[in-house]
Design a protein around this motif. Structure first.
Motif, PDB file in Angstrom:
ATOM      1  N   VAL A 142      38.452  31.349  54.590  1.00  0.00           N
ATOM      2  CA  VAL A 142      39.221  30.499  53.689  1.00  0.00           C
ATOM      3  C   VAL A 142      40.712  30.787  53.842  1.00  0.00           C
ATOM      4  N   GLU A 143      41.528  29.916  53.281  1.00  0.00           N
ATOM      5  CA  GLU A 143      42.979  30.095  53.375  1.00  0.00           C
ATOM      6  C   GLU A 143      43.551  30.920  52.235  1.00  0.00           C
ATOM      7  N   ASP A 144      42.871  30.983  51.087  1.00  0.00           N
ATOM      8  CA  ASP A 144      43.399  31.700  49.928  1.00  0.00           C
ATOM      9  C   ASP A 144      42.244  32.343  49.176  1.00  0.00           C
ATOM     10  N   VAL A 145      41.901  33.569  49.542  1.00  0.00           N
ATOM     11  CA  VAL A 145      40.735  34.236  48.973  1.00  0.00           C
ATOM     12  C   VAL A 145      40.894  34.458  47.474  1.00  0.00           C
ATOM     13  N   GLU A 146      42.103  34.756  47.008  1.00  0.00           N
ATOM     14  CA  GLU A 146      42.298  35.004  45.573  1.00  0.00           C
ATOM     15  C   GLU A 146      41.988  33.769  44.740  1.00  0.00           C
ATOM     16  N   THR A 147      42.442  32.610  45.198  1.00  0.00           N
ATOM     17  CA  THR A 147      42.170  31.363  44.476  1.00  0.00           C
ATOM     18  C   THR A 147      40.679  31.054  44.485  1.00  0.00           C
ATOM     19  N   ILE A 148      40.028  31.240  45.620  1.00  0.00           N
ATOM     20  CA  ILE A 148      38.595  30.960  45.729  1.00  0.00           C
ATOM     21  C   ILE A 148      37.809  31.908  44.818  1.00  0.00           C
ATOM     22  N   VAL A 149      38.141  33.195  44.829  1.00  0.00           N
ATOM     23  CA  VAL A 149      37.454  34.165  43.969  1.00  0.00           C
ATOM     24  C   VAL A 149      37.634  33.779  42.503  1.00  0.00           C
ATOM     25  N   ALA A 150      38.843  33.437  42.114  1.00  0.00           N
ATOM     26  CA  ALA A 150      39.095  33.056  40.721  1.00  0.00           C
ATOM     27  C   ALA A 150      38.283  31.819  40.333  1.00  0.00           C
ATOM     28  N   GLU A 151      38.244  30.829  41.189  1.00  0.00           N
ATOM     29  CA  GLU A 151      37.498  29.605  40.895  1.00  0.00           C
ATOM     30  C   GLU A 151      35.997  29.885  40.801  1.00  0.00           C
ATOM     31  N   LEU A 152      35.473  30.663  41.742  1.00  0.00           N
ATOM     32  CA  LEU A 152      34.047  30.972  41.716  1.00  0.00           C
ATOM     33  C   LEU A 152      33.686  31.828  40.498  1.00  0.00           C
ATOM     34  N   ARG A 153      34.571  32.721  40.092  1.00  0.00           N
ATOM     35  CA  ARG A 153      34.322  33.518  38.875  1.00  0.00           C
ATOM     36  C   ARG A 153      34.213  32.610  37.655  1.00  0.00           C
ATOM     37  N   GLN A 154      35.062  31.589  37.592  1.00  0.00           N
ATOM     38  CA  GLN A 154      34.997  30.647  36.473  1.00  0.00           C
ATOM     39  C   GLN A 154      33.657  29.916  36.443  1.00  0.00           C
ATOM     40  N   ARG A 155      33.020  29.789  37.592  1.00  0.00           N
ATOM     41  CA  ARG A 155      31.714  29.127  37.683  1.00  0.00           C
ATOM     42  C   ARG A 155      30.558  30.102  37.489  1.00  0.00           C
ATOM     43  N   GLY A 156      30.869  31.376  37.234  1.00  0.00           N
ATOM     44  CA  GLY A 156      29.830  32.358  36.958  1.00  0.00           C
ATOM     45  C   GLY A 156      29.422  33.251  38.111  1.00  0.00           C
ATOM     46  N   VAL A 157      30.103  33.169  39.251  1.00  0.00           N
ATOM     47  CA  VAL A 157      29.775  34.030  40.395  1.00  0.00           C
ATOM     48  C   VAL A 157      30.274  35.443  40.106  1.00  0.00           C
ATOM     49  N   MET A 158      29.402  36.416  40.331  1.00  0.00           N
ATOM     50  CA  MET A 158      29.737  37.832  40.138  1.00  0.00           C
ATOM     51  C   MET A 158      30.043  38.447  41.507  1.00  0.00           C
ATOM     52  N   PHE A 159      31.217  39.042  41.645  1.00  0.00           N
ATOM     53  CA  PHE A 159      31.620  39.647  42.915  1.00  0.00           C
ATOM     54  C   PHE A 159      31.265  41.121  42.946  1.00  0.00           C
ATOM     55  N   GLU A 160      30.894  41.575  44.144  1.00  0.00           N
ATOM     56  CA  GLU A 160      30.523  42.965  44.364  1.00  0.00           C
ATOM     57  C   GLU A 160      31.766  43.845  44.321  1.00  0.00           C
ATOM     58  N   GLU A 161      31.611  45.016  43.755  1.00  0.00           N
ATOM     59  CA  GLU A 161      32.651  46.038  43.841  1.00  0.00           C
ATOM     60  C   GLU A 161      32.185  47.051  44.877  1.00  0.00           C
ATOM     61  N   VAL A 162      33.036  47.343  45.842  1.00  0.00           N
ATOM     62  CA  VAL A 162      32.692  48.230  46.948  1.00  0.00           C
ATOM     63  C   VAL A 162      33.629  49.427  46.920  1.00  0.00           C
ATOM     64  N   ASP A 163      33.072  50.627  47.068  1.00  0.00           N
ATOM     65  CA  ASP A 163      33.872  51.843  47.136  1.00  0.00           C
ATOM     66  C   ASP A 163      33.271  52.743  48.208  1.00  0.00           C
ATOM     67  N   LEU A 164      33.659  52.462  49.447  1.00  0.00           N
ATOM     68  CA  LEU A 164      33.184  53.217  50.603  1.00  0.00           C
ATOM     69  C   LEU A 164      34.393  53.774  51.347  1.00  0.00           C
ATOM     70  N   PRO A 165      34.203  54.807  52.149  1.00  0.00           N
ATOM     71  CA  PRO A 165      35.330  55.282  52.955  1.00  0.00           C
ATOM     72  C   PRO A 165      35.876  54.151  53.834  1.00  0.00           C
TER      73      PRO A 165
END
Length: 141
Positions: free
Chosen positions: A75-98
């Motif tokens: 995509v061209e703007d990941v922040e905008t896409i993430v924000a829009e999908l969150r508004q639709r109820g999509v839950m994003f993974e939190e990753v904490d790896l080396p």
């Protein structure tokens, strides 16, 4: 085998196939959360098109492993896409790896394929209703 015949698959196109234990549930998720509608269907399968690519959901008794990214969108703007999908109820993974840590669901990934002309990528991951791990990424130039 001549050089022209060695790369016969390179002349074809690639399409992802994702398993769905409940095809109706998956159809609702892709429509309601991702805003995608199938362009075609057959018994046990739904076909989607995004840009010049396609993917299919197919009814399967097996479950998705969800341990690796099975499909991703560039995509061209990941922040905008993430924000829009969150508004639709999509839950994003939190990753904490080396070497890979998300902040508010988005990770800065070092390196990219030289042919893409980018030095890295901003990426986020989420699971669909069937447990398939999906990603979205924005090249960083």
């Amino acid at each position: 085998m001549t050089a022209d015949n060695r790369n016969i698959l390179a002349r074809g196109s690639v399409a992802t196939r994702l398993p769905a234990q409940d095809l109706d549930r998956a159809r609702r998720f892709y429509a309601e959360q991702l805003g995608l509608e199938p362009v075609d269907e057959r018994p046990g399968g739904l076909l989607y098109r995004c840009g010049e690519t396609e993917f299919a959901l197919f009814e399967s008794a097996g479950s998705a492993p969800g341990t690796f990214t099975q499909m991703g969108w560039q995509v061209e703007d990941v922040e905008t896409i993430v924000a829009e999908l969150r508004q639709r109820g999509v839950m994003f993974e939190e990753v904490d790896l080396p070497g890979l840590r998300t902040q508010d669901g988005i990770a800065d990934v070092d390196g990219n394929y030289p042919s893409k002309g980018a030095r890295g990528e901003r990426a986020a991951w989420f699971r669909d209703s069937e447990g398939n791990l999906l990603g979205i990424g924005e090249p960083v130039v």
